[in-house]
Motif scaffolding. Structure first.
Motif, short mmCIF file in Angstrom:
data_model
loop_
_atom_site.label_atom_id
_atom_site.label_comp_id
_atom_site.label_asym_id
_atom_site.label_seq_id
_atom_site.Cartn_x
_atom_site.Cartn_y
_atom_site.Cartn_z
N ASN A 119 18.30 11.11 -6.41
CA ASN A 119 18.02 12.36 -7.13
C ASN A 119 18.55 12.20 -8.55
OD1 ASN A 119 18.88 15.88 -6.45
ND2 ASN A 119 17.62 14.98 -8.04
N TYR A 148 24.24 29.63 -9.87
CA TYR A 148 24.26 28.26 -9.33
C TYR A 148 25.31 28.12 -8.23
CZ TYR A 148 23.62 23.20 -9.33
OH TYR A 148 23.33 21.91 -8.95
N PRO A 197 21.33 21.60 -14.59
CA PRO A 197 21.05 21.58 -13.15
C PRO A 197 19.56 21.65 -12.82
CG PRO A 197 22.95 22.95 -13.57
CD PRO A 197 22.41 22.55 -14.92
N TRP A 237 14.94 20.52 -5.60
CA TRP A 237 15.29 21.57 -4.64
C TRP A 237 15.02 22.98 -5.13
CZ3 TRP A 237 16.05 18.76 -0.47
CH2 TRP A 237 16.56 17.46 -0.63
N MET A 285 24.64 26.74 -4.42
CA MET A 285 25.40 25.68 -3.74
C MET A 285 26.00 26.18 -2.42
SD MET A 285 25.07 22.80 -5.31
CE MET A 285 23.36 23.34 -5.56
N SER A 329 17.96 18.11 -12.49
CA SER A 329 18.31 17.20 -11.41
C SER A 329 18.17 17.91 -10.07
CB SER A 329 19.73 16.66 -11.59
OG SER A 329 20.06 15.74 -10.58
N TYR A 330 19.08 18.84 -9.82
CA TYR A 330 18.93 19.63 -8.59
C TYR A 330 17.56 20.31 -8.55
CZ TYR A 330 19.51 23.17 -5.03
OH TYR A 330 19.30 23.96 -3.92
N HIS A 367 26.69 19.40 -6.24
CA HIS A 367 25.62 18.81 -7.04
C HIS A 367 25.86 19.17 -8.51
CE1 HIS A 367 21.75 17.47 -8.42
NE2 HIS A 367 21.31 17.23 -7.19
#
Length: 517
Positions: free
Chosen positions: A411, A464, A418, A426, A468, A421-422, A322
């Motif tokens: 998304n 990050y 990050p 999430w 992931m 978006s992520y 991502h």
């Protein structure tokens, strides 16, 4: 004498030509049910905000990574790790004629921070959960205070959700003009007013939006006099309207229709790889999808490269994790979170608690370009490992339903980090976690805290990468691709999506569009 007369006539003709109205008609696949930048984060809503509203901090949208510049604020200073003070531009006019003040800025943000409606509450969780206070120091100075150190102040004050709206106008729409009522915000969504170079003069929810040039805009003048957005849901009808000259631009053109447009000498195509992921997410709280080995199997069974070739003619981007190039220093394509491995998928399925019954997969037929086709292809891919897919095609959003099992979704990158978006989906306050389709561990929350609020880039990258790795193990979703979104245009229109925008923005501001005779 004769030549002088000809010159005079030519000048008169030129003046009258330049004074002629420059109009544009755009056919879109979808349009929003309301227009309010602070309540909306939908793909359809993202199209319409930028022309009519402004952020405190602007940026250069021609570049993928952000270069910030003055907007409604002329300067800003981070006075501590948790405080930012902005100085407002003087003389900015709203479309109703009122002059913008610090009270309007405070009002625009507090409706979100105070969660005046559930929609504002959702925006707060995804964008402004760290914001504690917004205060007017005087009529042209505003102080933002956060709960924890904020590495993303500039980024967040550029986001669409922070566009400024007029306090007095909103409060006067219904009921008591001294009180901000829920009904005021509902009415504002149907009669929006901003500070942008275009004012919205007509809006039919889900059907049409009409912009007209706003002569009192503080910045560069709008290059067009009038822009009309029309919803034409069917691709064939959009194509016909473009070919017949009824519209100047059409959106959401699938790759298999590009040749048709390019074969017409009066038309052309523009497009870009969109900063947005199409994905499949699993309802891990549904007992049938609770086993992570089943989710891992389903993820490994999707041949995303094949989807790209079949649906996007290879134009889409299939990600390893991502991440987007727009993240700059936080772009991390070296991470391997999502992989196709059919044999591993079969082995994981055999180890899982899969009960052999069909798994429900929900999708909308037209909301996402190629969304239904992708779902049909995934049905075949899951069938190859022995999982039957029951395709449920329904325009109703089912992502928050307890009986939903899996569905496709998008998304977007709402801002270039990050977290934009992520994180909006999430993070511990993201849409999918607060909607109870995934409940990660306390350790995950600690990873996110280290990532989100550290001011050290190396520490953020390390955190990050941990996140992931956790996603790879838990498999709450699988990214399919970044779609290549195409647009059909009349030959005389100079426009293309800009790489610094969030997905689907239809920017018709100065420098973004030109219409030639």
């Amino acid at each position: 004498m004769k030549s002088k007369l000809l010159l005079t006539l030519a000048a008169t003709l030129l003046a009258s030509t330049s004074a002629m109205a420059a109009n544009l008609v755009v056919a879109t696949q979808n349009l929003p049910a309301y227009i309010d930048p602070g309540k909306d984060h939908s793909n359809s809503g993202s199209q319409v905000q930028v022309n009519a509203f402004d952020p405190l901090i602007q940026k250069d949208y021609t570049q993928p990574t952000p270069t910030f510049s003055p907007g409604l604020a002329t300067k800003w200073e981070q006075t501590s790790p948790t405080e930012l003070v902005v100085t407002l531009r003087e003389g900015v006019k709203f479309h109703d004629g009122a002059t913008m003040t610090a009270d309007d800025v405070v009002f625009s943000f507090l409706r979100i921070i105070d969660e005046v409606t559930p929609e504002f509450g959702s925006i707060k969780k995804q964008f402004f959960s760290n914001f504690e206070k917004v205060e007017a120091i005087d009529s042209k100075t505003v102080r933002f205070t956060t709960l924890k150190p904020e590495p993303l102040f500039e980024t967040l004050l550029n986001a669409q959700q922070g566009y400024v709206i007029p306090k007095a106008y909103v409060m006067g729409l219904t009921g008591d003009p001294q009180v901000a009522e829920v009904s005021d915000f509902e009415a504002f969504g149907l009669k929006p007013v901003g500070t942008g170079p275009y004012r919205i003069t007509a809006f039919q929810p889900g059907e049409t939006v009409v912009y007209e040039k706003f002569a009192e805009h503080y910045g560069e003048a709008a290059p067009l006099d009038r822009v009309e957005l029309r919803r034409i849901a069917e691709m064939a009808t959009r194509l016909t309207a473009l070919a017949n000259g009824e519209v100047d631009i059409i959106t959401n053109v699938p790759p298999d229709q590009l040749a048709t447009i390019e074969a017409n000498p009066a038309l052309k195509v523009e497009g870009n790889v969109t900063p947005l992921f199409h994905l499949v997410f699993f309802n891990t709280e549904n007992p049938r999808l609770a086993d992570k080995k089943l989710r891992q199997a389903l993820s490994h069974a999707i041949d995303r490269d094949l989807l790209n070739e079949a649906l996007w003619l290879g134009k889409a981007v299939v990600p390893s994790t991502h991440t987007y190039p727009q993240y700059g220093a936080l772009y991390m394509p070296e991470l391997k979170t999502f992989e196709y491995d059919l044999e591993k998928a079969k082995a994981l399925l055999a180890e899982s608690n899969y009960d052999g019954k069909p798994i429900r997969f929900d999708t909308d037929a037209v909301y996402y370009t190629n969304g239904l086709l992708a779902a049909q292809a995934i049905k075949e891919m899951w069938g190859a490992i022995g999982v039957e897919l029951n395709l449920n095609v329904d325009p109703k959003w089912t992502g928050n339903d307890a009986d939903m099992e899996t569905r496709n979704w998008s998304n977007p990158m709402y801002f270039a980090d990050p977290a934009g978006s992520y994180g909006t989906m999430w993070s511990p306050t993201g849409a999918r976690i607060t909607s109870s389709s995934w409940k990660p561990s306390a350790e995950y929350t600690a990873m996110w805290e280290r990532f989100r609020y550290s001011t050290d880039v190396a520490e953020r990258k390390a955190a990050y990468a941990e996140i992931m790795a956790y996603v790879k193990e838990e498999a709450p979703f699988v990214l399919l691709y970044q779609p290549y979104e195409s647009y059909g245009l009349s030959k005389n229109v100079e426009w293309k999506p800009l790489p610094g925008h969030i997905p689907y923005v239809l920017d018709f501001r100065a420098g973004a569009i030109a219409v030639n005779d």
